[in-house]
Design a protein around this motif. Structure first.
Motif, PDB file in Angstrom:
ATOM      1  N   ALA A  34     -19.816   1.684  53.736  1.00  0.00           N
ATOM      2  CA  ALA A  34     -18.725   1.178  52.894  1.00  0.00           C
ATOM      3  C   ALA A  34     -17.660   0.498  53.746  1.00  0.00           C
ATOM      4  CB  ALA A  34     -18.113   2.318  52.093  1.00  0.00           C
ATOM      5  N   LEU A  35     -17.359   1.071  54.924  1.00  0.00           N
ATOM      6  CA  LEU A  35     -16.384   0.447  55.816  1.00  0.00           C
ATOM      7  C   LEU A  35     -16.878  -0.918  56.270  1.00  0.00           C
ATOM      8  CD1 LEU A  35     -13.822   0.439  57.545  1.00  0.00           C
ATOM      9  CD2 LEU A  35     -15.118   1.657  59.314  1.00  0.00           C
TER      10      LEU A  35
ATOM     11  N   VAL B  57     -14.416   7.694  54.430  1.00  0.00           N
ATOM     12  CA  VAL B  57     -15.201   6.546  53.958  1.00  0.00           C
ATOM     13  C   VAL B  57     -16.509   6.495  54.730  1.00  0.00           C
ATOM     14  CG1 VAL B  57     -15.246   4.032  53.763  1.00  0.00           C
ATOM     15  CG2 VAL B  57     -13.095   5.268  53.412  1.00  0.00           C
TER      16      VAL B  57
ATOM     17  N   GLU C 160     -18.972  -2.944  54.784  1.00  0.00           N
ATOM     18  CA  GLU C 160     -18.908  -3.897  53.672  1.00  0.00           C
ATOM     19  C   GLU C 160     -17.473  -4.364  53.430  1.00  0.00           C
ATOM     20  OE1 GLU C 160     -20.077  -4.132  48.903  1.00  0.00           O
ATOM     21  OE2 GLU C 160     -20.440  -2.306  50.057  1.00  0.00           O
ATOM     22  N   ARG C 161     -16.533  -3.434  53.514  1.00  0.00           N
ATOM     23  CA  ARG C 161     -15.133  -3.779  53.290  1.00  0.00           C
ATOM     24  C   ARG C 161     -14.627  -4.729  54.374  1.00  0.00           C
ATOM     25  NH1 ARG C 161     -10.871  -2.199  50.337  1.00  0.00           N
ATOM     26  NH2 ARG C 161      -8.805  -2.065  51.286  1.00  0.00           N
TER      27      ARG C 161
ATOM     28  N   GLY D 171     -15.852  -8.132  53.917  1.00  0.00           N
ATOM     29  CA  GLY D 171     -15.114  -8.754  52.826  1.00  0.00           C
ATOM     30  C   GLY D 171     -13.779  -9.312  53.266  1.00  0.00           C
ATOM     31  N   PHE D 172     -13.235  -8.744  54.362  1.00  0.00           N
ATOM     32  CA  PHE D 172     -11.976  -9.240  54.931  1.00  0.00           C
ATOM     33  C   PHE D 172     -12.193 -10.363  55.941  1.00  0.00           C
ATOM     34  CE2 PHE D 172      -9.931  -4.869  54.125  1.00  0.00           C
ATOM     35  CZ  PHE D 172      -9.389  -5.299  52.932  1.00  0.00           C
TER      36      PHE D 172
END
Length: 294
Positions: free
Chosen positions: A235-236, A231, A238-239, A242-243
Motif C-alpha cells: 500500500a505504501l 500500512v 502504491e501511494r 501515486g505521488f
C-alpha cells in the motif's frame, strides 16, 4: 569558505542560519535563489543550479575549504543508486580537484548491520558515503534514524481523522531525531577544522519510542486522541507511486522500512555524543502542535 548544498531544505535552512550566526563565510548552491530569505542572500554567496551538475559544482567548489552535502533523494529518479550515488559522483570527483578539505554529509544508520545490504534507500545512502570517502577527502557522515519532521506529512490525517499512517512496526521502540539537532551537529563539524579521515557521527535523539508510544505523546500534547495505523508495504508503494515516485524509488522506500522493522536503527548504542537534546514530546509541542492548530 563553506559550501552548503540544499540550503532551502528542512535541514539546510537551519544549518545556514546557525553558520551565519557564527560568522562563517558561506556559498550556497540552490536551484532557485528566490527561495532564500532576503537576509541570507545578502550575507552569503549564491550559485544557482543543481549540485548534481558538474559545471555548477566546479563554480561552487572553487576556493572552498568545506562542503555540506545533502543529496535530494529525488523520488522521480529510477533507483536509489541513481538518486544518491550517481547524483553525488560529480561532486566526489571534484573534491580533490578543487582542494576541498572536509565534507559533512547527511546519511542513514545501518552500516555494519545484516539489513544494510537490502535496505533500499539506506543501502544507496551508505554507498554514497563510500563514494565520498573513496575520494580521499576528510568525511563525516551524520547518520540518522527517521526524522520527527516526517510526521508533518500527516498533519491533515491527524487533524481530520485523529490518525497517522506509517509502515513501521507499531510496537518496536526506535530512535528518532529532530532536524534542528541534525543541523546543529552538522554546523559543529563544519566549524571544526581539527578532524580528518572518514567516519560517522550518529544523531539518535534522547529516547527510543514505538509508534504506539508516539501516538500517546501526540494525544497528550494535542489534547485529542490520536492513533497509529500500520500500512502494508504494498500500500505504501502504491501511494508513493501515486505521488510521482518511480517504481524503483518507491520499492527502495519499502525495503528501507522493512530493514528498520528488523531493528536496523537499533544497532548503534546511544552515547553522550550521539544523544541529541530534543525529545519527541518537545518537538510535538514546538513544531507539530502549531502545525495542527493552523
Amino acid at each position: 569558505m563553506i559550501v552548503i548544498t540544499a540550503p532551502t531544505s528542512t535541514i539546510g535552512r537551519l544549518l545556514v542560519d546557525d553558520l551565519l550566526e557564527h560568522g562563517a563565510r558561506l556559498r550556497l548552491i540552490t536551484r532557485d535563489a528566490s527561495r532564500l530569505a532576503p537576509d541570507v542572500r545578502e550575507r552569503a554567496e549564491v550559485v544557482e543550479g543543481s549540485h548534481g551538475d558538474p559545471v555548477v559544482i566546479a563554480r561552487a567548489f572553487e576556493g572552498a575549504e568545506a562542503v555540506f552535502w545533502l543529496a535530494p533523494g529525488d523520488g522521480a529518479e529510477p533507483s536509489g543508486e541513481a538518486a544518491f550515488v550517481d547524483f553525488t559522483r560529480p561532486a566526489a570527483q571534484a573534491f580533490a580537484r578543487h582542494g576541498v578539505q572536509r565534507v559533512v554529509g547527511i546519511s542513514a544508520l545501518g552500516r555494519g548491520t545484516a539489513q544494510a545490504e537490502r535496505a533500499g534507500l539506506v543501502t544507496a545512502s551508505l554507498a554514497m558515503d563510500d563514494l565520498i570517502g573513496d575520494s580521499g577527502v576528510a568525511y563525516r557522515a551524520v547518520v540518522c534514524p527517521s526524522f520527527m519532521h516526517n510526521l508533518l506529512n500527516h498533519v491533515g490525517s491527524i487533524k481530520e481523522q485523529g490518525k497517522f499512517f506509517l509502515m513501521a512496526d507499531p510496537d518496536l521502540k526506535v530512535p528518532t531525531v529532530a532536524t534542528r539537532d541534525i543541523a546543529s551537529t552538522a554546523a559543529r563539524l563544519l566549524l571544526d577544522d581539527s578532524w580528518s579521515g572518514q567516519g560517522e557521527v550518529a544523531c539518535l535523539g534522547p529516547e527510543d519510542l514505538s509508534p504506539k508510544e508516539m501516538a500517546q505523546i501526540i494525544s497528550e500534547v494535542l489534547g485529542k486522541e490520536v492513533t497509529f495505523v500500520q500500512v502494508p508495504g504494498a500500500a505504501l508503494k502504491e501511494r508513493l507511486m501515486g505521488f510521482g515516485f518511480s517504481e524503483g524509488m518507491a520499492q527502495g522506500m519499502v525495503e528501507m522500512f522493512d530493514a528498520k522493522n528488523e531493528g536496523m536503527d537499533n544497532a548503534v548504542a546511544r552515547t553522550a555524543e550521539s544523544t541529541t537534546p530534543t525529545s519527541f514530546r518537545q518537538w510535538c509541542e514546538d513544531v507539530l502542535k502549531p502545525a495542527v492548530d493552523q
